[in-house]
Design a protein around this motif. Sequence first.
Motif, PDB file in Angstrom:
ATOM      1  N   ILE A 191      -2.000  -4.656  -1.826  1.00  0.00           N
ATOM      2  CA  ILE A 191      -2.091  -5.472  -0.826  1.00  0.00           C
ATOM      3  C   ILE A 191      -2.564  -5.537   0.193  1.00  0.00           C
ATOM      4  N   HIS A 192      -2.439  -7.056   1.222  1.00  0.00           N
ATOM      5  CA  HIS A 192      -3.672  -6.813   2.117  1.00  0.00           C
ATOM      6  C   HIS A 192      -3.089  -8.241   3.040  1.00  0.00           C
ATOM      7  N   ASP A 193      -3.251  -7.873   4.257  1.00  0.00           N
ATOM      8  CA  ASP A 193      -3.013  -9.289   5.032  1.00  0.00           C
ATOM      9  C   ASP A 193      -4.445  -8.897   5.451  1.00  0.00           C
ATOM     10  N   LYS A 194      -4.675  -9.750   7.015  1.00  0.00           N
ATOM     11  CA  LYS A 194      -5.914  -9.668   7.450  1.00  0.00           C
ATOM     12  C   LYS A 194      -6.730  -8.415   8.026  1.00  0.00           C
ATOM     13  N   ARG A 218       7.617  -9.576   5.901  1.00  0.00           N
ATOM     14  CA  ARG A 218       6.366 -10.111   5.468  1.00  0.00           C
ATOM     15  C   ARG A 218       5.469 -11.102   4.445  1.00  0.00           C
ATOM     16  N   GLU A 219       4.460 -11.695   4.974  1.00  0.00           N
ATOM     17  CA  GLU A 219       3.855 -12.625   3.442  1.00  0.00           C
ATOM     18  C   GLU A 219       2.352 -12.078   4.174  1.00  0.00           C
ATOM     19  N   LEU A 220       1.964 -12.065   2.062  1.00  0.00           N
ATOM     20  CA  LEU A 220       1.070 -10.499   2.312  1.00  0.00           C
ATOM     21  C   LEU A 220      -0.188 -11.419   0.819  1.00  0.00           C
ATOM     22  N   THR A 221      -0.977 -10.659   0.447  1.00  0.00           N
ATOM     23  CA  THR A 221      -1.971 -10.631  -0.684  1.00  0.00           C
ATOM     24  C   THR A 221      -1.902  -9.594  -1.520  1.00  0.00           C
ATOM     25  N   LEU A 222      -1.625 -10.078  -3.018  1.00  0.00           N
ATOM     26  CA  LEU A 222      -1.494  -8.794  -3.661  1.00  0.00           C
ATOM     27  C   LEU A 222      -2.843  -9.083  -4.519  1.00  0.00           C
ATOM     28  N   ASN A 223      -3.170  -8.292  -5.327  1.00  0.00           N
ATOM     29  CA  ASN A 223      -5.058  -8.245  -5.269  1.00  0.00           C
ATOM     30  C   ASN A 223      -4.649  -7.355  -6.400  1.00  0.00           C
ATOM     31  N   GLU A 250      -7.751  -3.861 -16.228  1.00  0.00           N
ATOM     32  CA  GLU A 250      -6.781  -2.359 -16.736  1.00  0.00           C
ATOM     33  C   GLU A 250      -8.367  -1.474 -16.598  1.00  0.00           C
ATOM     34  N   ASP A 251      -9.590  -2.353 -17.250  1.00  0.00           N
ATOM     35  CA  ASP A 251     -10.682  -1.597 -16.587  1.00  0.00           C
ATOM     36  C   ASP A 251     -11.558  -1.866 -14.612  1.00  0.00           C
ATOM     37  N   GLU A 252     -10.684  -2.771 -14.411  1.00  0.00           N
ATOM     38  CA  GLU A 252     -10.671  -3.425 -13.087  1.00  0.00           C
ATOM     39  C   GLU A 252     -12.390  -3.476 -12.493  1.00  0.00           C
ATOM     40  N   SER A 253     -12.197  -4.663 -13.424  1.00  0.00           N
ATOM     41  CA  SER A 253     -13.532  -5.679 -13.772  1.00  0.00           C
ATOM     42  C   SER A 253     -13.157  -6.560 -13.164  1.00  0.00           C
ATOM     43  N   VAL A 254     -11.624  -7.506 -13.920  1.00  0.00           N
ATOM     44  CA  VAL A 254     -11.609  -8.433 -13.093  1.00  0.00           C
ATOM     45  C   VAL A 254     -10.104  -7.733 -12.095  1.00  0.00           C
ATOM     46  N   ALA A 255     -10.072  -9.086 -10.903  1.00  0.00           N
ATOM     47  CA  ALA A 255      -9.039  -9.383  -9.757  1.00  0.00           C
ATOM     48  C   ALA A 255      -8.375 -10.179 -10.239  1.00  0.00           C
ATOM     49  N   GLU A 256      -7.475 -10.585  -9.510  1.00  0.00           N
ATOM     50  CA  GLU A 256      -6.236 -11.764  -9.429  1.00  0.00           C
ATOM     51  C   GLU A 256      -5.276 -12.061  -8.045  1.00  0.00           C
ATOM     52  N   ALA A 257      -5.545 -12.644  -7.372  1.00  0.00           N
ATOM     53  CA  ALA A 257      -5.165 -12.902  -5.800  1.00  0.00           C
ATOM     54  C   ALA A 257      -3.960 -13.857  -6.042  1.00  0.00           C
ATOM     55  N   ILE A 258      -3.001 -13.145  -5.711  1.00  0.00           N
ATOM     56  CA  ILE A 258      -1.389 -13.915  -5.936  1.00  0.00           C
ATOM     57  C   ILE A 258      -0.516 -13.550  -4.490  1.00  0.00           C
ATOM     58  N   PRO A 259       0.126 -14.782  -3.696  1.00  0.00           N
ATOM     59  CA  PRO A 259       0.747 -14.322  -2.186  1.00  0.00           C
ATOM     60  C   PRO A 259       2.138 -13.889  -2.727  1.00  0.00           C
ATOM     61  N   VAL A 260       1.910 -12.613  -1.815  1.00  0.00           N
ATOM     62  CA  VAL A 260       3.378 -12.350  -2.067  1.00  0.00           C
ATOM     63  C   VAL A 260       4.945 -11.981  -0.957  1.00  0.00           C
ATOM     64  N   SER A 261       5.551 -11.729  -0.706  1.00  0.00           N
ATOM     65  CA  SER A 261       6.411 -11.519   0.607  1.00  0.00           C
ATOM     66  C   SER A 261       6.791  -9.673   0.201  1.00  0.00           C
ATOM     67  N   ALA A 275       5.372   9.010  -2.087  1.00  0.00           N
ATOM     68  CA  ALA A 275       5.023   7.636  -2.311  1.00  0.00           C
ATOM     69  C   ALA A 275       6.228   6.351  -1.901  1.00  0.00           C
ATOM     70  N   TRP A 276       5.552   5.438  -0.857  1.00  0.00           N
ATOM     71  CA  TRP A 276       5.480   4.759  -0.575  1.00  0.00           C
ATOM     72  C   TRP A 276       6.103   3.443  -1.308  1.00  0.00           C
ATOM     73  N   ILE A 277       7.212   3.027  -1.747  1.00  0.00           N
ATOM     74  CA  ILE A 277       7.137   1.747  -2.760  1.00  0.00           C
ATOM     75  C   ILE A 277       7.478   0.976  -2.023  1.00  0.00           C
ATOM     76  N   TYR A 278       6.132  -0.395  -1.944  1.00  0.00           N
ATOM     77  CA  TYR A 278       6.853  -1.845  -1.655  1.00  0.00           C
ATOM     78  C   TYR A 278       7.752  -2.616  -2.315  1.00  0.00           C
ATOM     79  N   ARG A 279       8.661  -3.051  -2.347  1.00  0.00           N
ATOM     80  CA  ARG A 279       9.280  -4.073  -3.359  1.00  0.00           C
ATOM     81  C   ARG A 279       8.560  -5.395  -2.680  1.00  0.00           C
ATOM     82  N   LEU A 280       7.979  -5.950  -3.694  1.00  0.00           N
ATOM     83  CA  LEU A 280       7.163  -7.572  -3.537  1.00  0.00           C
ATOM     84  C   LEU A 280       8.218  -8.418  -4.543  1.00  0.00           C
ATOM     85  N   ASN A 281       8.189  -9.523  -3.085  1.00  0.00           N
ATOM     86  CA  ASN A 281       8.536 -10.901  -4.549  1.00  0.00           C
ATOM     87  C   ASN A 281       7.777 -11.985  -4.438  1.00  0.00           C
TER      88      ASN A 281
END
Length: 106
Positions: A14-17, A52-57, A61-72, A82-88
């Motif tokens: 999960i990331h922003d700029k 906060r509006e963020l990006t989730l990558n 399973e084999d970590e060879s491909v990533a998909e980015a989607i916008p989340v809040s 752990a810190w648990i982030y609930r994302l929509n």
Amino acid sequence: MSKCKTMSLNNALIHDKNEAHAGQLRRVTDFGCELHVACATNPWGPVFNRGRELTLNVLSEDESVAEAIPVSLDGIRKCPQAWIYRLNFERKPKLAAPSQDTESTR
């Protein structure tokens, strides 16, 4: 079953700029998910604020491909390890494995 002990699904980022945190994707539904980030990664607390509006990558399973989607960020809570982030999101990531958790996410 403890709220913090659920089956791990995908690794994700999960990331922003300015900040990025890696964790495990859990409790995936059509509307959102949780990202569990180890406390050792950020022992001082979460760096993202609720709403906060963020990006989730999401990694395959084999970590060879990533998909980015916008989340809040809908909420944050802390378990012992752990810190648990609930994302929509508006659409479920295609790479997200089916959730096998039995507890409701909403």
